[in-house]
Scaffold this motif. Sequence first.
Motif, short mmCIF file in Angstrom:
data_model
loop_
_atom_site.label_atom_id
_atom_site.label_comp_id
_atom_site.label_asym_id
_atom_site.label_seq_id
_atom_site.Cartn_x
_atom_site.Cartn_y
_atom_site.Cartn_z
N SER A 176 0.96 -1.14 0.15
CA SER A 176 0.12 -0.19 -0.46
C SER A 176 0.47 1.33 -0.25
O SER A 176 0.47 2.31 -0.23
CB SER A 176 -1.03 0.00 1.27
OG SER A 176 -2.23 0.82 1.01
N ASP A 346 -9.56 5.76 -3.98
CA ASP A 346 -9.05 5.72 -3.45
C ASP A 346 -7.60 5.53 -4.18
O ASP A 346 -7.51 4.47 -4.54
CB ASP A 346 -9.12 5.05 -1.66
CG ASP A 346 -7.54 5.08 -1.37
OD1 ASP A 346 -6.04 5.37 -1.42
OD2 ASP A 346 -7.40 5.32 0.06
N LYS A 373 3.90 8.11 -3.82
CA LYS A 373 3.78 6.27 -4.44
C LYS A 373 4.11 5.90 -5.62
O LYS A 373 5.35 5.84 -6.05
CB LYS A 373 2.58 5.92 -3.42
CG LYS A 373 2.18 6.05 -1.53
CD LYS A 373 1.02 5.26 -2.00
CE LYS A 373 1.54 5.77 -0.15
NZ LYS A 373 -0.08 4.87 0.26
C1 LIG Z 1 -1.06 5.51 1.61
C2 LIG Z 1 -2.77 5.78 1.87
C3 LIG Z 1 -4.17 7.06 2.38
C4 LIG Z 1 -2.92 7.79 2.93
O1 LIG Z 1 -1.98 8.28 1.71
P1 LIG Z 1 -1.15 9.93 2.51
O2 LIG Z 1 -0.65 10.42 1.46
O3 LIG Z 1 -0.06 8.99 3.70
O4 LIG Z 1 -1.72 10.55 3.28
C5 LIG Z 1 -4.79 6.79 2.40
N1 LIG Z 1 -5.05 5.21 1.40
C6 LIG Z 1 -4.33 3.69 1.16
C7 LIG Z 1 -5.53 2.93 0.76
C8 LIG Z 1 -3.21 4.42 1.23
O5 LIG Z 1 -1.86 3.23 1.29
#
Ligand SMILES: *Cc1c(COP(=O)(O)O)cnc(C)c1O
Length: 645
Positions: A176, A346, A373
Amino acid sequence: MAGMYGVYHGADGLRAIAERVRLWTQALRAGLIELGHKVAGDLVFDTLRVRPAGGDAESVLEAARAREINLRDFGDGTVGVTLDETTDVGLVGDLLAVFGADNAAGTRAGKPEPLIVDLLAQVQKEDIPSAFVRTSAFMEHPIFRSCQSETEMLRHIFRLQGRDLSLVHATIPLGSCTMKLNGTSEMLPVTWPEFAEMHPFAPAEQTEGYRELFGQLETWLAEITGFAAVSLQPNAGSQGEFAGLMVIRAHHEARGEGGRDVCLIPASAHGTNPASAVIAGMRVVVVKCDEQGNIDIDDLRAKAGKHSDKLAALMVTYPSTHGVFEEAITEVCKIVHESGGQVYMDGANMNAQVGLTNPGRIGADVCHLNLHKTFCIPHGGGGPGIGPIGVAQHLAPYLPGHPVVRPFDNLQTMHNSANAQGSQSLGWGSSAIGAISAAPWGSASILPISWVYIALMGAGGLTRATEVAILSANYMAARLKGHYDILYVGEHGTVAHEFIIDCRGFEKRAGVKVEDITKRLMDYSFHAPTMSFPVPGTLMIEPTESEPLQELDRLCDALIAIRCEIREIEEGTLDRDDNPLKNAPHTTEMIATDAWGHPYTRERAAYPIAGLRQDKFWPACARVDNPYGDRNLVCSCPGIEEFAS
Ligand SMILES: *Cc1c(COP(=O)(O)O)cnc(C)c1O
């Protein structure tokens, strides 16, 4: 960077900087008053608000621009000046010249003019009024006094770096989190002054390069997500969630349906989803997942139906946080739309979508991207993130605005050049929800990383990266199957770009908890996968496209070797309480002790597989009792005995 700034300067250095800034500000203030200008207030620190004599603010602003100085235009005949620790005699001379001093100019290259020497002498004597003097001590840890030479600073940074297992040592398979390569060529531009030293409110005509970059990146991300428009403003995925939900709310309100406030969220969702929904003023209703980890369609249909007159949105991650491409995803979107809700996707798992599909095509209305990411910005301990949102056409008018700079002007310029029809007619930004972060384009200085990544990869490269990421996860899942249970797989027995191994059975059989496995991985020189998310007692592994086959194999070998150790505990060859897993990680101090009292060898503790003889990362710290530490907070500053007593 902020931390190291504090370490380098220490309390004394920060105070000296502040005193110097104040001195320059006072000197400038005295000079401006001498020149006949009105300066607001008599207590100053670093900022002055000036009403130029004769009321001619415009010519002052222009004289400043001619010297490449941006002053703040309050728009009411006053201008603002702020100094900082980079201010020097040359700048103060230039500023005085801007305000009409004819004997101050030209000092930038030369020696201080008598005027400035005079002014400094005048203000030296002024004390800070006692009401504003700080008397309490601060930053008392010895570190703030021990790194005041560049040599020591360098050593301090490298000591810390040496304790950190990072991507330069091994894969960080955090499911994730998408810990992929942060390519050197992607990272270099971040340090260029053209990017690093630009003020977010600098006049538009001085930021054309940045604007071109914003426009191109927005266009590329819109194409990648299948959406009409993108806002680069949110500073994290979680902030993107908040922004996206506020956009959805504004959309409902504009249609006279402001009462819609129910947000459906599957049980498997990331914790930020319900948190963002609550902050956006919505009520969270949880949708069940079935045994395969998929959204329970019947439950979704029932809850969407039950709340249909109140339904605002569904938040859904695709592929799911369980690491599976949910086959019913388009149906999920349809059900929500039929009940009057919007679909928030998301986008944390976009690394499994880019080039192969996209949120727009699937039927979502909004989606955030985690540029830290999927698009290579280093994150976690490595840096800050960016969480832009993409939206479908009907939501574009509500994208975040800004009180000082209008991000849509750029958006429209970009769109106009791509589409002769123009976007004015689409009303982009016409009903903006307001600012989501302080700067109009968020953490703009790190956008070049994602820009370079996309520019270098191209459409074909991005698609190939997605394919390799999915292939790598499936390769690892196939190798580990038989040693560990793969918790969720899709209809065809495959996983997406990440997968979950089930470690829950080991506790009963061998007394081994998932945490013991993660700690033992440190002895094998690996960073652990994501632990206990989204399912407690499991590990979620995401290899990404950045890892070559040999690294995937190395991690598989380590996990399989640990599984063999667990088996030895199950079979009784290793002690149930005193074994390499329970005592992991093993530090050099533990291994080098004369009083080694464990029933297994030191060699086995430190070098469980042969490859480690060549390259071994030694953990700096032995096992910590996390829950105990969380519940018993202490200040780790020196003097802990004092604290304890
Ligand atoms: C990382 C993540 C988030 C939050 O993102 P941030 O940039 O850390 O605020 C939300 N949902 C999922 C599934 C994630 O892996």
